[in-house]
Design a protein around this motif. Structure first.
Motif, PDB file in Angstrom:
ATOM      1  N   PHE A   1       0.849  -1.193   0.000  1.00  0.00           N
ATOM      2  CA  PHE A   1       0.000   0.000   0.000  1.00  0.00           C
ATOM      3  C   PHE A   1       0.888   1.247   0.000  1.00  0.00           C
ATOM      4  O   PHE A   1       1.958   1.255   0.606  1.00  0.00           O
ATOM      5  CB  PHE A   1      -0.904   0.037   1.241  1.00  0.00           C
ATOM      6  N   GLY A   2       0.421   2.304  -0.652  1.00  0.00           N
ATOM      7  CA  GLY A   2       1.156   3.561  -0.635  1.00  0.00           C
ATOM      8  C   GLY A   2       2.122   3.680  -1.802  1.00  0.00           C
ATOM      9  O   GLY A   2       2.173   2.840  -2.704  1.00  0.00           O
ATOM     10  N   ASN A   3       2.903   4.731  -1.751  1.00  0.00           N
ATOM     11  CA  ASN A   3       3.855   5.054  -2.813  1.00  0.00           C
ATOM     12  C   ASN A   3       5.119   4.211  -2.655  1.00  0.00           C
ATOM     13  O   ASN A   3       5.777   4.244  -1.612  1.00  0.00           O
ATOM     14  CB  ASN A   3       4.207   6.544  -2.745  1.00  0.00           C
ATOM     15  N   GLU A   4       5.473   3.484  -3.692  1.00  0.00           N
ATOM     16  CA  GLU A   4       6.645   2.615  -3.640  1.00  0.00           C
ATOM     17  C   GLU A   4       7.951   3.393  -3.484  1.00  0.00           C
ATOM     18  O   GLU A   4       8.981   2.800  -3.152  1.00  0.00           O
ATOM     19  CB  GLU A   4       6.712   1.735  -4.893  1.00  0.00           C
ATOM     20  N   LYS A   5       7.912   4.688  -3.720  1.00  0.00           N
ATOM     21  CA  LYS A   5       9.116   5.517  -3.579  1.00  0.00           C
ATOM     22  C   LYS A   5       9.361   5.937  -2.127  1.00  0.00           C
ATOM     23  O   LYS A   5      10.439   6.431  -1.792  1.00  0.00           O
ATOM     24  CB  LYS A   5       9.008   6.756  -4.466  1.00  0.00           C
ATOM     25  N   ASN A   6       8.363   5.750  -1.277  1.00  0.00           N
ATOM     26  CA  ASN A   6       8.489   6.138   0.125  1.00  0.00           C
ATOM     27  C   ASN A   6       9.268   5.084   0.914  1.00  0.00           C
ATOM     28  O   ASN A   6       9.435   3.955   0.459  1.00  0.00           O
ATOM     29  CB  ASN A   6       7.107   6.321   0.749  1.00  0.00           C
ATOM     30  N   PRO A   7       9.741   5.445   2.120  1.00  0.00           N
ATOM     31  CA  PRO A   7      10.439   4.465   2.965  1.00  0.00           C
ATOM     32  C   PRO A   7       9.554   3.256   3.257  1.00  0.00           C
ATOM     33  O   PRO A   7       8.356   3.394   3.498  1.00  0.00           O
ATOM     34  CB  PRO A   7      10.736   5.250   4.253  1.00  0.00           C
ATOM     35  N   VAL A   8      10.160   2.082   3.248  1.00  0.00           N
ATOM     36  CA  VAL A   8       9.411   0.828   3.420  1.00  0.00           C
ATOM     37  C   VAL A   8       9.193   0.519   4.900  1.00  0.00           C
ATOM     38  O   VAL A   8      10.130   0.574   5.698  1.00  0.00           O
ATOM     39  CB  VAL A   8      10.163  -0.344   2.765  1.00  0.00           C
ATOM     40  N   ILE A   9       7.960   0.184   5.239  1.00  0.00           N
ATOM     41  CA  ILE A   9       7.674  -0.333   6.580  1.00  0.00           C
ATOM     42  C   ILE A   9       6.904  -1.650   6.436  1.00  0.00           C
ATOM     43  O   ILE A   9       5.916  -1.723   5.709  1.00  0.00           O
ATOM     44  CB  ILE A   9       6.877   0.669   7.448  1.00  0.00           C
ATOM     45  N   PHE A  10       7.396  -2.690   7.104  1.00  0.00           N
ATOM     46  CA  PHE A  10       6.726  -3.991   7.139  1.00  0.00           C
ATOM     47  C   PHE A  10       5.854  -4.064   8.385  1.00  0.00           C
ATOM     48  O   PHE A  10       6.255  -3.597   9.465  1.00  0.00           O
ATOM     49  CB  PHE A  10       7.752  -5.124   7.165  1.00  0.00           C
ATOM     50  N   LEU A  11       4.676  -4.662   8.239  1.00  0.00           N
ATOM     51  CA  LEU A  11       3.753  -4.841   9.354  1.00  0.00           C
ATOM     52  C   LEU A  11       3.543  -6.329   9.604  1.00  0.00           C
ATOM     53  O   LEU A  11       3.171  -7.074   8.690  1.00  0.00           O
ATOM     54  CB  LEU A  11       2.405  -4.185   9.042  1.00  0.00           C
ATOM     55  N   PHE A  12       3.771  -6.762  10.846  1.00  0.00           N
ATOM     56  CA  PHE A  12       3.639  -8.165  11.221  1.00  0.00           C
ATOM     57  C   PHE A  12       2.478  -8.329  12.206  1.00  0.00           C
ATOM     58  O   PHE A  12       2.519  -7.779  13.309  1.00  0.00           O
ATOM     59  CB  PHE A  12       4.936  -8.665  11.848  1.00  0.00           C
ATOM     60  N   PRO A  13       1.440  -9.096  11.825  1.00  0.00           N
ATOM     61  CA  PRO A  13       0.262  -9.267  12.690  1.00  0.00           C
ATOM     62  C   PRO A  13       0.571 -10.034  13.972  1.00  0.00           C
ATOM     63  O   PRO A  13       1.614 -10.684  14.113  1.00  0.00           O
ATOM     64  CB  PRO A  13      -0.708 -10.065  11.806  1.00  0.00           C
ATOM     65  N   GLY A  14      -0.391  -9.984  14.873  1.00  0.00           N
ATOM     66  CA  GLY A  14      -0.268 -10.684  16.141  1.00  0.00           C
ATOM     67  C   GLY A  14      -0.719 -12.137  16.061  1.00  0.00           C
ATOM     68  O   GLY A  14      -1.027 -12.660  14.989  1.00  0.00           O
ATOM     69  N   THR A  15      -0.789 -12.780  17.216  1.00  0.00           N
ATOM     70  CA  THR A  15      -1.167 -14.191  17.298  1.00  0.00           C
ATOM     71  C   THR A  15      -2.539 -14.449  16.693  1.00  0.00           C
ATOM     72  O   THR A  15      -3.523 -13.793  17.052  1.00  0.00           O
ATOM     73  CB  THR A  15      -1.191 -14.646  18.767  1.00  0.00           C
ATOM     74  N   CYS A  16      -2.599 -15.383  15.754  1.00  0.00           N
ATOM     75  CA  CYS A  16      -3.856 -15.829  15.140  1.00  0.00           C
ATOM     76  C   CYS A  16      -4.640 -14.690  14.486  1.00  0.00           C
ATOM     77  O   CYS A  16      -5.878 -14.734  14.426  1.00  0.00           O
ATOM     78  CB  CYS A  16      -4.748 -16.534  16.159  1.00  0.00           C
ATOM     79  N   CYS A  17      -3.930 -13.687  13.999  1.00  0.00           N
ATOM     80  CA  CYS A  17      -4.599 -12.513  13.432  1.00  0.00           C
ATOM     81  C   CYS A  17      -4.548 -12.505  11.912  1.00  0.00           C
ATOM     82  O   CYS A  17      -3.565 -12.916  11.307  1.00  0.00           O
ATOM     83  CB  CYS A  17      -3.960 -11.231  13.955  1.00  0.00           C
ATOM     84  N   HIS A  18      -5.607 -12.002  11.317  1.00  0.00           N
ATOM     85  CA  HIS A  18      -5.673 -11.768   9.880  1.00  0.00           C
ATOM     86  C   HIS A  18      -5.106 -10.377   9.615  1.00  0.00           C
ATOM     87  O   HIS A  18      -5.470  -9.410  10.280  1.00  0.00           O
ATOM     88  CB  HIS A  18      -7.126 -11.851   9.413  1.00  0.00           C
ATOM     89  N   TRP A  19      -4.222 -10.287   8.630  1.00  0.00           N
ATOM     90  CA  TRP A  19      -3.507  -9.027   8.397  1.00  0.00           C
ATOM     91  C   TRP A  19      -4.429  -7.836   8.202  1.00  0.00           C
ATOM     92  O   TRP A  19      -4.192  -6.749   8.734  1.00  0.00           O
ATOM     93  CB  TRP A  19      -2.580  -9.175   7.178  1.00  0.00           C
TER      94      TRP A  19
END
Length: 259
Positions: free
Chosen positions: A6-24
């Protein structure tokens, strides 16, 4: 495993990791719209927890290796930031400690960082699966948990309801998630060491410490990380994240020095 951008590919990258048994999507539905204004957002969807795949979550290391391979292929092994929500904090810790890829800002949510031997882990996993399977499959809160929510004071009840909604999918459930994935994820998180005294040049480890969880959790952070940047918040586990997404977003900008 899937990766959603999501967002502009030129921007700094942030990865999001879900919690236990969570849907992203449920885990980060309030947060991705905020982040994508300034970041190139990559949301990780674990094996066994994505409705577009017929997969099973095997263990923490297998998933970590897949994440490392993706970061190497897509980002030449270097990303600007990563946020681990609850169990996701274990993934961020593993990624930093293994040193196969590089993260400039490694952000640990109010992760509990629980570690246990195999015998105790099996007992805890049995109990959690009994509670969580119906909750996740059918979107129905077990009576023992509902009783605790009903008895809570108003301010806590709001937090509990907000927190539980990520598992129930607002009462609709997530029927595609198999019991084996729930069991493997919880158990492997308990028995997979994340390391001690983690210290990597060029990486700052930020911890969003929910002080209402107790002082023992701060001790865990100081054990696992050599020089953590600890931000203290007078909240419960991931309360800042789930209940106050705007405040959480401002904290992300602050620790990433983007304000």
């Amino acid at each position: 495993m899937k990766f959603y951008q999501f967002g502009n590919e030129k921007n700094p990258v942030i990865f999001l990791f879900p919690g236990t048994c969570c849907h992203w999507k449920i885990n980060f539905k309030k947060h991705i719209p905020l982040l994508q204004e300034k970041f190139n957002v990559i949301a990780v969807s674990y094996d066994g927890f994505d409705e577009t795949e017929d997969t099973i979550f095997v263990d923490m290391i297998t998933e970590t290796e897949k994440i490392e391979a993706y970061i190497k292929e897509q980002f030449k092994g270097n990303i600007f930031a990563a946020y681990g929500c609850s169990l996701g904090g274990s993934f961020v810790s593993l990624l930093v400690g293994r040193k196969n890829i590089h993260i400039e800002h490694a952000i640990i949510g109010s992760s509990d960082m629980d570690q246990n031997g195999k015998f105790i882990a099996k007992i805890e996993t049995f109990i959690v699966v009994k509670l969580f399977y119906t909750l996740i499959q059918e979107g129905k809160i077990p009576k023992i948990l509902q009783h605790r929510i009903d008895k809570a004071p108003p301010e806590k009840k709001e937090y509990y309801n907000c927190f539980m909604s990520i598992f129930t999918n607002n009462g609709e459930g997530l029927s595609f998630i198999k019991k084996e994935s729930i069991r493997n994820q919880f158990y492997s998180d308990l028995i997979t060491p994340v390391g001690e005294g983690i210290d990597v040049e060029g990486t700052t480890i930020h911890v969003f410490y929910a002080t209402k969880m107790g002082k023992e959790y701060e001790k865990r952070y100081l054990k696992h990380f050599a020089k953590p940047d600890i931000s203290r918040h007078d909240y419960e586990h991931e309360q800042l994240f789930f209940q106050y997404p705007e405040k959480w977003y401002q904290e992300i900008l602050r620790v990433c020095e983007m304000k």
